[in-house]
Design an enzyme around this catalytic site. Structure first.
Site, PDB file in Angstrom:
ATOM      1  CB  SER A 136      77.186  31.815 -28.651  1.00 49.89           C
ATOM      2  OG  SER A 136      78.116  31.972 -29.700  1.00 49.89           O
ATOM      3  CE  LYS A 162      80.692  30.270 -28.497  1.00 49.46           C
ATOM      4  NZ  LYS A 162      80.442  28.807 -28.488  1.00 49.46           N
ATOM      5  CE  LYS A 164      80.535  31.671 -32.704  1.00 49.82           C
ATOM      6  NZ  LYS A 164      81.016  30.279 -32.573  1.00 49.82           N
ATOM      7  CG  ASP A 189      83.902  29.657 -30.610  1.00 47.50           C
ATOM      8  OD1 ASP A 189      84.945  29.149 -31.060  1.00 47.50           O
ATOM      9  OD2 ASP A 189      82.768  29.129 -30.746  1.00 47.50           O
ATOM     10  CD  GLU A 214      83.598  27.322 -28.126  1.00 49.98           C
ATOM     11  OE1 GLU A 214      83.108  28.250 -27.437  1.00 49.98           O
ATOM     12  OE2 GLU A 214      82.893  26.577 -28.834  1.00 49.98           O
ATOM     13  CG  ASP A 239      83.046  23.648 -30.759  1.00 51.73           C
ATOM     14  OD1 ASP A 239      82.632  22.546 -31.139  1.00 51.73           O
ATOM     15  OD2 ASP A 239      82.413  24.705 -30.994  1.00 51.73           O
ATOM     16  CE  LYS A 263      79.050  23.553 -30.706  1.00 48.65           C
ATOM     17  NZ  LYS A 263      79.286  24.297 -31.950  1.00 48.65           N
ATOM     18  N   GLY A 291      76.177  24.795 -28.703  1.00 46.48           N
ATOM     19  CA  GLY A 291      74.941  24.920 -29.471  1.00 46.48           C
ATOM     20  C   GLY A 291      75.211  24.884 -30.955  1.00 46.48           C
TER      21      GLY A 291
HETATM   22  O1  OSB Z   1      81.326  27.239 -32.478  1.00 45.83           O
HETATM   23  O2  OSB Z   1      79.835  26.960 -31.009  1.00 45.83           O
HETATM   24  C1  OSB Z   1      80.161  27.263 -32.154  1.00 45.83           C
HETATM   25  C2  OSB Z   1      77.124  28.660 -34.015  1.00 45.83           C
HETATM   26  C3  OSB Z   1      77.311  28.098 -35.263  1.00 45.83           C
HETATM   27  C4  OSB Z   1      78.413  27.317 -35.492  1.00 45.83           C
HETATM   28  C5  OSB Z   1      79.336  27.082 -34.477  1.00 45.83           C
HETATM   29  C6  OSB Z   1      79.146  27.609 -33.215  1.00 45.83           C
HETATM   30  C7  OSB Z   1      78.032  28.452 -32.991  1.00 45.83           C
HETATM   31  C8  OSB Z   1      77.782  29.137 -31.733  1.00 45.83           C
HETATM   32  C9  OSB Z   1      76.358  29.437 -31.351  1.00 45.83           C
HETATM   33  O3  OSB Z   1      78.660  29.554 -31.023  1.00 45.83           O
HETATM   34  C10 OSB Z   1      75.736  28.356 -30.562  1.00 45.83           C
HETATM   35  C11 OSB Z   1      74.253  28.551 -30.338  1.00 45.83           C
HETATM   36  O4  OSB Z   1      73.872  29.613 -29.860  1.00 45.83           O
HETATM   37  O5  OSB Z   1      73.491  27.623 -30.649  1.00 45.83           O
HETATM   38 MG    MG Z   2      82.623  26.853 -30.884  1.00 44.85          MG
END
Ligand code: OSB
Ligand code: MG
Length: 369
Positions: A136, A162, A164, A189, A214, A239, A263, A291
């Protein structure tokens, strides 16, 4: 098994590089590590995944500390527990606070697995020897920089990328990425940054062959997501909206989601995660493990969970070195060509590295029966 001691460590670790999302930027992580001990001297470890601010969900590391110290530990200390599945029931009278519950429950799962000479993966019913992982990537300063970062992680072998997105940083970014990488498994995401007013914009993403989008809409919504899914081709993956088995069941029934990001913290533990996994498998809904920028203990729990058979899509559990200068476990988690080998030692399968842990421990609180 009888829980005789619990130790809480308040931790603070700086991130190697800041991680930016639609809701804010992480420079460091405040979190809790939990060690539970049974009457035979076995120990188990858990990690609370909440962030320092209530951006992603309402929990924070301070609310987790309050819940664990004042409500959850009293429910398990000096308590006979036969199987970690019972912890969910013990905690059921307390509403929500899922990440706090999951940290305690996770430590008890690790303890149970070690006591019974099982890997945590085996204790959960997982069979995979290695798991596929993606990465991510947070919002970058420019699209050029994003393309460089993506290039680097593809070279490292991560199985899907992935990125953002947020309003003003979406269709153009995805278009440029697709142009630069026509065939990579790619997804976006939004962390709840859009509403149904953005339907035309979100429709434009259908052109770029994304594996999924996402959590485009509100963090507590499953109605509008169902409407959006009818209007767009890109599969929606929820999520934030999925905080329990019941949420998952309802979202699937409504057609709000075609894929679920599980999660452990968000849904309140491994028992609930497995229940969601099993239900999704029955319904033909693939899942993957999300994560929370975890340190090693949390990362190890994610790996064990991902060994279950319906985790058919690459998760967000990347190498320890992607986040931290040094991690709190030995060995650190390493993804090789996008695969992490599920450890074969008992419990979470990684040793807590107390020397590293001590360096990042702000305070310890000890409880004895
Ligand atoms: O939406 O999955 C998410 C990180 C912080 C808060 C929300 C998210 C995330 C990530 C990174 O996408 C996940 C990771 O690499 O641990
Ligand atoms: Mg997410």
């Amino acid at each position: 098994m009888l829980i005789t001691e619990v130790n809480i460590r308040k931790m603070k670790m700086m991130m190697k590089t800041p991680f930016s999302t639609s809701f804010g930027t992480f420079q460091h992580k405040d979190f809790l590590l939990l060690e539970v001990t049974d009457e035979l001297g076995n120990t188990g470890w858990g990690e609370s995944t909440a962030f320092h601010s209530p951006w992603y969900t309402e929990e924070t590391f301070e609310t987790n500390l309050h819940m664990i110290r004042d409500f959850l530990i009293p429910l398990i200390l000096d308590q006979e527990i036969t199987h970690p599945n019972e912890v969910n029931t013990l905690f059921a009278p307390l509403r929500k606070n899922n990440m706090a519950k999951a940290a305690v429950e996770g430590a008890i799962w690790d303890l149970y697995a070690k006591r019974n000479k099982l890997t945590l993966a085996e204790a959960l019913g997982g069979t995979a020897e290695k798991i596929e992982v993606g990465i991510s990537i947070g919002i970058q300063k420019s699209t050029e920089q994003l393309i460089d970062v993506v290039q680097r992680f593809i070279e490292e072998g991560y199985k899907r990328i992935k990125v953002k997105i947020k309003p003003g940083h979406d269709v153009e970014v995805i278009r440029s990425l697709r142009e630069a990488f026509p065939t990579i498994p790619l997804m976006a995401d939004a962390n709840s940054a859009y509403t149904l007013d953005d339907i035309d914009l979100l429709k434009q993403l259908d052109e770029y062959n994304l594996m999924m989008i996402e959590q485009p809409l509100a963090s507590d919504d499953i109605i509008d997501h169902a409407k959006l899914q009818k209007a767009i081709k890109t599969p929606i993956c929820l999520d934030e909206s999925i905080t329990s088995f019941e949420d998952a069941r309802k979202a699937i029934e409504l057609g709000s989601t075609q894929i679920i990001n599980v999660k452990i913290g968000r849904v309140g533990g491994l028992t609930e995660s497995k229940k969601i996994h099993d239900y999704c498998m029955e319904k033909g809904i693939p899942v993957w493990c999300g994560g929370m920028l975890e340190a090693g203990i949390g990362r190890a729990h994610n790996i064990a969970l991902t060994s279950l058979p319906n985790f058919t899509l690459p998760g967000d559990t990347a190498s320890s070195s992607r986040y931290w200068e040094e991690d709190v476990i030995t060995p650190e988690v390493v993804a090789v060509d996008g695969f992490i080998t599920v450890p074969t030692e008992y419990g979470i399968g990684y040793e807590p590295n107390l020397e590293v842990m001590d360096r990042y421990t702000v305070e310890q609180i000890h409880f004895k029966a």
